[in-house]
Each structure stands twice: as structure tokens, then as C-alpha cells.
Design a protein around this motif. Sequence first.
Motif, short mmCIF file in Angstrom:
data_model
loop_
_atom_site.label_atom_id
_atom_site.label_comp_id
_atom_site.label_asym_id
_atom_site.label_seq_id
_atom_site.Cartn_x
_atom_site.Cartn_y
_atom_site.Cartn_z
N THR A 134 -5.31 -4.92 5.35
CA THR A 134 -5.15 -4.04 5.87
C THR A 134 -5.93 -3.42 6.72
O THR A 134 -5.38 -2.84 7.42
N VAL A 136 4.36 0.63 3.68
CA VAL A 136 4.61 2.39 3.36
C VAL A 136 5.17 2.79 3.50
O VAL A 136 6.56 3.43 3.91
N ARG A 140 2.33 7.91 4.57
CA ARG A 140 1.85 7.64 2.86
C ARG A 140 0.89 6.07 2.87
O ARG A 140 1.93 5.68 2.18
N THR A 141 -0.12 5.89 2.74
CA THR A 141 -0.69 4.71 2.35
C THR A 141 -1.80 5.42 1.06
O THR A 141 -2.15 6.44 0.55
N SER A 142 -1.42 4.05 0.14
CA SER A 142 -1.89 4.53 -1.44
C SER A 142 -2.85 3.17 -2.10
O SER A 142 -2.31 2.28 -1.34
N TYR A 143 -3.78 3.77 -2.41
CA TYR A 143 -4.45 1.97 -3.24
C TYR A 143 -4.52 1.87 -4.54
O TYR A 143 -4.37 2.87 -5.13
N ILE A 193 0.75 -1.03 -0.15
CA ILE A 193 0.20 0.03 0.00
C ILE A 193 0.87 1.34 -0.33
O ILE A 193 0.14 2.35 0.60
N GLY A 194 2.29 1.14 -0.96
CA GLY A 194 3.19 2.51 -0.78
C GLY A 194 3.68 2.74 -2.13
O GLY A 194 4.20 3.36 -2.64
N LEU A 232 3.02 -5.42 6.23
CA LEU A 232 1.84 -4.50 4.97
C LEU A 232 3.35 -2.84 4.67
O LEU A 232 4.46 -2.53 4.82
#
Length: 353
Positions: A336, A307, A321-324, A2-3, A305
Amino acid sequence: MIGSNNYLGLTHDPRVLAAAKSALDRFGSSCTGSRFLNGTLSLHEELEELLASFLRYPAAVTFSTGFQVNLGVIASIAGKGDIVFCDKENHASILDACRLTYADVKRFRHGDMEDLERKLKAAKPEAGKLIVVDGVFSMLGGISNMPAIIKLAREYGARVMVDDAHSVGVLGERGRGTTEHFGLSGPDSGVDIVTGTFSKSLASLGGFVVASEEVIHFIKHMARSLMFSASISPPNVASATTALKILESEPEHLVSLRRNVAKMKKGLDELGFDTMGSQTPIIPIRVGDEFETFKFAKRIFEEGLFVNPVVPPAAHVGLVRTSYMASHTEEDLDFTLRVFGKLAAHANASADQ
Ligand SMILES: Cc1ncc(COP(=O)(O)O)c(C=O)c1O
């Protein structure tokens, strides 16, 4: 994961991989020269035509990275006697471009239209003016207020440039970016220049700028980071072209991305995290203290995870910073949220300090 910035999940799409392999076999591993000299292939021109038509602008030119696009465009367009108005949270490539240009630079407070107006008002009326913003801010996930910026630009005689690195393939009904998000289309809508990258939704490496024919012609002959740097390699051009065709013809990836983002935003907010008003697949979690930010990111990593911890000057405050991505499964996202649920108490306690 998720990064990453692989928002549409296309970096492993078999069609993208096949196009890259075939371009490698046909055109070789490198162009060994700049677009200005021996580095232009039919592949580059095909991608530029496709981009211009997808983004609804008359012309496009591609650079070897998005970073080089911003350097080349700003440093060539803004010169002595001009003023560049730059949001304080703009990407590093824009800030560096501001150092390269001979123009004056005025940085306004992030997203603060009153501060922008104050600075426009104080400028000499005869100076050439360029307002530059990120369409989507890469660390905070917010969207620039384009209608307000265009209104101010018209009032004070400024031109507008938007960096859509995180917006193409993300914002707008068909993924055309910030302009489409606000129902704008082409240079007449008030956004004169759109820059972007292939290193995010478009699953490759390289960058682009779209604008009017005249502006692109000028950039082609003035941007030093274009003229004095080798062009994008054939497999990278072919993968970007294929990813763009997929984005254009298969809206289902955008649908999945939006579904996943909505689930994560709601889930993280419900867990009590401060997601800093994000409106996009970039969902930051505010931590505050820099050391706590790294500690939190490490704990998340230990839970399985990936990140990105982000601290100043990349953002004004420590955040994770998380990103999907469109390709995340329900299972990925539930996992998550379980991890974040477990860590929520720790993070929220730090943010309160
Ligand atoms: C807003 C923004 N602009 C430009 C760039 C540079 O893109 P590239 O990776 O193609 O150099 C990035 C990438 O980090 C970005 O986030």
C-alpha cells in the motif's frame, strides 16, 4: 482492500462463520417479524445482555441496522419543544433522524465547542436538550471531544448521545469505544446513550443502543424503526455475538489493528499526504477538488487497491478514505505504501490547487 470497515478482520473468522451457519440451521433464515411481535429469539436477548455488560451500560436493545437505531432513538426521545444539537459532520442517519423528530435542530460546526456552547446558551433553559455526536467521524477519522461535550451538557442541562459505529472494537483499551477511550463508563459518566452497529468491527449486520433501563424500555415501546421492521436475522445475530466474544477475550486483534494504523499514519504522513488529523483506522487523504478525488481513487484502484472516494455532502471536502484492519499483513501495508509513494506527487499537486 483498504476501504472496508472490517476493522478487526473478523468477517472470515472460522468461529464467526460457524456460529452463523449453526444459527441458520437451528433458527432458519429469517425471523419474519419485528422484535415487538414474533421477531425476538433467545439469540437477540443473549446479544443484548452481552453488549450491555461489555459496554458497561445497564441495558441494550438491537435493531436491524445502525441507521435504523439512530432514526428510532432520536425520533422517539426528542419531541416537540426539545432541541437536538448536532455536529455538522454527523452520520447521515443522525441528520435524517433530525428531519424526523418534532424537536428543533441546531447544527454546530464540526468539533467546535465554542459554537456548541453559543447554541446551548441561546436555547430556552426549559427546553429538553440532546447533544448528538459521532464518537469517531466516519469519513475524517477524528474523535469527538467527549470531556468538553459532557462539561457543556452538565452546564446547560443537556443529555448526551454518541454514535459509536466506528469506535466499538477500535477505541479504548479493550475496544469498548469512545467512553472507554476517555475513561468514562456507564450513563453516570455523562454519556447517556451510546448507539452503534454490527456492520463494522463486529462483522455482521444490525445495530444497537445502550442506556439506562428506563431509556431502553422507552425506546423499545416508541422507536418506530424498531417496532415496524423485521428483527435481525438469526445468522447475523449469531455472527455479531461471536465477534463480540472474540473482541472481549482476544485483545490481540486490537493490538494488531493499532500497530497497523500507526504504521500507515506515519507512512502516509511521511509521504506528504494531508491525513486531516485522523486518530483512528480511518485515514482520509485530502484531495480537495471533487473531480480530482474520483481521478485519484481510480488511479489507486488501477494499482490494485480498493479505496472509497468521498465528496460533499458525505464530507465537507473531496477526500480518499482509506481504512485499516487488524488482519492486514506487513506485506499488505508495504505494498500500500509503495503504491501511495508512486502516486504521491500527483495527489499532492492536486491538493495544492
Ligand atoms: C457513524 C455511523 N452511524 C451509523 C451507521 C449505520 O450503520 P449500519 O450500516 O448498521 O446501518 C454508519 C454506517 O455507515 C456510520 O458510519
